[in-house]
Design an enzyme around this catalytic site. Structure first.
Site, PDB file in Angstrom:
ATOM      1  N   LYS A 100      36.851  60.244  18.651  1.00  0.00           N
ATOM      2  CA  LYS A 100      37.903  60.554  17.675  1.00  0.00           C
ATOM      3  C   LYS A 100      38.919  59.425  17.760  1.00  0.00           C
ATOM      4  O   LYS A 100      38.999  58.732  18.775  1.00  0.00           O
ATOM      5  CB  LYS A 100      38.571  61.872  18.024  1.00  0.00           C
ATOM      6  CG  LYS A 100      37.720  63.078  17.676  1.00  0.00           C
ATOM      7  CD  LYS A 100      38.580  64.314  17.656  1.00  0.00           C
ATOM      8  CE  LYS A 100      37.720  65.567  17.785  1.00  0.00           C
ATOM      9  NZ  LYS A 100      38.530  66.736  18.094  1.00  0.00           N
ATOM     10  N   HIS A 127      44.962  58.040  18.272  1.00  0.00           N
ATOM     11  CA  HIS A 127      46.030  57.994  17.280  1.00  0.00           C
ATOM     12  C   HIS A 127      47.395  58.144  17.922  1.00  0.00           C
ATOM     13  O   HIS A 127      47.514  58.323  19.139  1.00  0.00           O
ATOM     14  CB  HIS A 127      45.805  59.036  16.182  1.00  0.00           C
ATOM     15  CG  HIS A 127      45.765  60.439  16.696  1.00  0.00           C
ATOM     16  ND1 HIS A 127      46.897  61.135  17.022  1.00  0.00           N
ATOM     17  CD2 HIS A 127      44.719  61.255  16.920  1.00  0.00           C
ATOM     18  CE1 HIS A 127      46.544  62.340  17.436  1.00  0.00           C
ATOM     19  NE2 HIS A 127      45.234  62.437  17.393  1.00  0.00           N
ATOM     20  N   HIS A 173      48.543  60.388  20.757  1.00  0.00           N
ATOM     21  CA  HIS A 173      48.263  60.152  22.177  1.00  0.00           C
ATOM     22  C   HIS A 173      49.229  59.158  22.803  1.00  0.00           C
ATOM     23  O   HIS A 173      49.105  58.830  23.976  1.00  0.00           O
ATOM     24  CB  HIS A 173      46.832  59.653  22.366  1.00  0.00           C
ATOM     25  CG  HIS A 173      45.818  60.731  22.205  1.00  0.00           C
ATOM     26  ND1 HIS A 173      45.002  60.820  21.115  1.00  0.00           N
ATOM     27  CD2 HIS A 173      45.526  61.803  22.979  1.00  0.00           C
ATOM     28  CE1 HIS A 173      44.231  61.883  21.227  1.00  0.00           C
ATOM     29  NE2 HIS A 173      44.529  62.506  22.347  1.00  0.00           N
TER      30      HIS A 173
HETATM   31  N1  ARG Z   1      41.905  65.975  25.242  1.00  0.00           N
HETATM   32  C1  ARG Z   1      42.998  66.887  25.077  1.00  0.00           C
HETATM   33  C2  ARG Z   1      43.716  66.611  23.762  1.00  0.00           C
HETATM   34  O1  ARG Z   1      43.659  65.505  23.263  1.00  0.00           O
HETATM   35  C3  ARG Z   1      44.004  66.811  26.183  1.00  0.00           C
HETATM   36  C4  ARG Z   1      43.489  67.159  27.551  1.00  0.00           C
HETATM   37  C5  ARG Z   1      44.605  67.388  28.504  1.00  0.00           C
HETATM   38  N2  ARG Z   1      44.183  67.669  29.839  1.00  0.00           N
HETATM   39  C6  ARG Z   1      43.660  68.817  30.279  1.00  0.00           C
HETATM   40  N3  ARG Z   1      43.324  68.918  31.524  1.00  0.00           N
HETATM   41  N4  ARG Z   1      43.496  69.842  29.464  1.00  0.00           N
HETATM   42  O2  ARG Z   1      44.348  67.512  23.237  1.00  0.00           O
END
Ligand code: ARG
Length: 563
Positions: free
Chosen positions: A124, A127, A130
């Protein structure tokens, strides 16, 4: 010297420990009141006296010495003035000695902090959503490291889920190896977006089937998945390099595939799993929360299931004292649920899990959506900022060498600083113009201040004028303000760690740069009346430069020599 501890040691307040006193001492907002102040309200109960009376008695009993010049009581506060030249001497010498280590300490020695940050989603777009987690996490990483903690940076990759089935389906339908290899993450994203725009029921079914194939270890599906993952990681790493971000682990969601079963088993054994409409859940109603979904009715695991496994794995692997999750506040409930479930499982360390929540970043001009393909790529934000930085510095200083290098530091710095300057929980609207304003509360303002300091020092060095170890003169008003700010820096770093708030360092940098500029304008440095005075002011300039550089460094921002 740690003035707070020093003052606390000399205060004898019945029933109150020196640590408690040191912890309560603060820097008053109005420097005219003093350099440090102790509010006595908190002690009224223990000491059975009014704060006003406590302050008066403690002031009368305080022994004056060469360090504290005067002590006064006002409205329940005890105000201390530190002997100015003593503070100047001590601070400048310490900074000269510690250099790039100034602000560091060993308070975290022997302790481990895990920081889960950035955690991008494979295939993905990387963006602007992040940005905050990446730079906040990166700053916390450096801050805790500077304080002597062992830090484990974890990129909990979003590499699990039906979107990979969709991607394979889209690739098989429309993709070809060469285009994707060449186009990298953008080509991958195009496929994903096209799938979402065009998919019908049959394609959705196909995607679920491909996801199932990945899960069951099918070689072709897995090879494709690994390839998409590689392309994404290659790409995000170029961005991490520019933002000066590193990780110690890229164990993402998929890493926990085989680590969830034991957790589910433990939940079952502890009688915590409840069936609800075919799904397996942990009931959290008694705690005022919706249930935590562990297994869907088709047996598939969920985001929370993987986070439970991840937390347990991290505790076993790193034996952390704290585990931070730098994730947007949209996931508040998710983390509350996960932490609660762990607590109910009897994991006493659940109290050491911290969701470091932050607000949204948007651009002045509009929203974004991954599924429809309208998204602001972080890469574009950085590129635009660096281009703009190039234009701005070229205009200011057309003769500047290495414009590209400077523009990179200034532009990237502006992106980082823009995301870090405000209290993290606030939503922010990023503006290119504001972020690159030389006179604003910006990184470029601080960088420019550093370049200014550097240039004075260079001039001195070129004329053979030394300043390290210079004799310290009695500071004037603006010098004294600057020195106080410099002396405060180690406390600011500590505060930023304790509050998980790098913005405290960003604000400190701007405030200190302002104080330096006031000093720079008001005190003649190279034209000082005497050689001694000039050497002292140069030493102060050097100390300010070191401190500002260290502060920006903790945020991941470089300082150009010239601007
Ligand atoms: N990949 C997730 C997102 O972009 C965030 C993950 C954060 N870390 C976790 N341990 N849940 O929303």
């Amino acid at each position: 010297m740690d003035y707070k501890a020093y003052i606390a040691k000399h205060i004898n307040a019945e029933g109150i420990s020196a640590e408690e006193i040191a912890g309560a001492i603060a820097v008053p907002p109005d420097p005219a009141l003093g350099d440090y102040a102790l509010p006595c309200f908190k002690f009224a109960k223990t000491m059975r006296k009014s704060p006003v009376k406590i302050a008066e008695e403690l002031a009368a009993a305080y022994p004056t010495d060469g360090v504290v010049e005067s002590v006064g009581a006002l409205n329940g506060y005890l105000n201390f003035k530190i002997a100015k030249s003593g503070l100047a001497e001590e601070t400048i010498r310490r900074i000269e000695e510690e250099g790039s280590k100034y602000g560091s300490s060993d308070m975290g020695m022997g302790k481990t902090v895990c920081i889960d940050y950035s955690s991008v989603n494979i295939a993905k777009p990387f963006h602007i959503g992040h940005l905050s987690t990446t730079v906040l996490g990166g700053a916390l990483y450096r801050i805790f490291k500077a304080l002597g903690y062992k830090v484990v940076g974890i990129n909990h990759l979003g590499d699990y889920g039906t979107q990979f089935g969709k991607l394979i389906s889209a690739y098989k339908r429309w993709g070809d190896r060469e285009t994707v290899q060449k186009g990298g993450i953008h080509a991958v994203n195009d496929l994903y977006v096209r799938f979402n725009n065009e998919a019908d029921e049959a394609m959705e079914r196909e995607a679920r089937e491909y996801f199932r194939l990945i899960e069951s270890g099918d070689p072709e599906a897995n090879a494709l998945f690994e390839w998409f993952k590689e392309l994404t990681l290659e790409y995000v790493k170029t961005i991490y390099d520019r933002l000066h971000i590193t990780f110690d682990s890229y164990a993402g969601e998929r890493f926990y595939t085989d680590k969830m079963a034991p957790v589910i088993e433990e939940l079952r054994q502890k009688g915590m799993l409840v069936e609800s409409q075919g799904a397996q859940i942990v009931d959290l109603e008694p705690y005022g929360m919706p249930p935590c979904l562990i297994l869907r009715s088709d047996g598939a695991s969920l985001y929370a299931t993987r986070d439970l496994a991840a937390a347990i794995y991290r505790k076993e692997t790193y034996d952390f004292d704290k585990c931070l999750y730098v994730v947007a506040y949209q996931q508040n409930l998710h983390f509350k649920q996960v932490f609660k479930v762990l607590e109910l499982m009897g994991k006493e360390w659940a109290k050491d899990l911290v969701h470091v929540a932050y607000g949204m970043v948007s651009l002045e001009d509009g929203a974004m959506s991954t599924r429809k393909g309208q998204v602001v790529w972080l890469e574009d934000v950085i590129r635009r900022c660096v281009e703009k930085a190039y234009a701005v510095i070229s205009e200011k200083n057309p003769a500047l060498e290495n414009k590209e290098e400077v523009a990179e530091k200034v532009g990237v710095g502006a992106v980082i600083f823009g995301a870090l300057y405000n209290n993290k929980i606030k939503d922010i609207v990023f503006s290119y113009d504001k972020a690159l304003n030389f006179d604003g509360e910006t990184s470029v303002y601080v960088q420019y201040t550093c370049a200014r300091a550097r240039s004075v020092l260079n001039r001195a060095e070129e004329s053979g004028i030394g300043y390290r170890g210079a004799k310290i003169a009695e500071p004037n008003a603006s010098e004294s303000e600057l020195i106080k700010a410099l002396a405060e820096y180690p406390d600011v770093v500590k505060g930023a760690a304790e509050n998980y708030e790098p913005s405290m360092i960003a604000r400190y940098a701007v405030g200190t740069a302002q104080k330096f500029n006031k000093f720079y304008i008001e005190s003649k440095i190279m034209q000082a009346e005497t050689d001694d005075l000039r050497a002292y002011r140069l030493a102060l300039t050097d100390a300010a430069l070191i401190t500002l550089k260290n502060a920006l460094g903790l945020l991941g921002i470089g300082v150009p020599e010239k601007m």
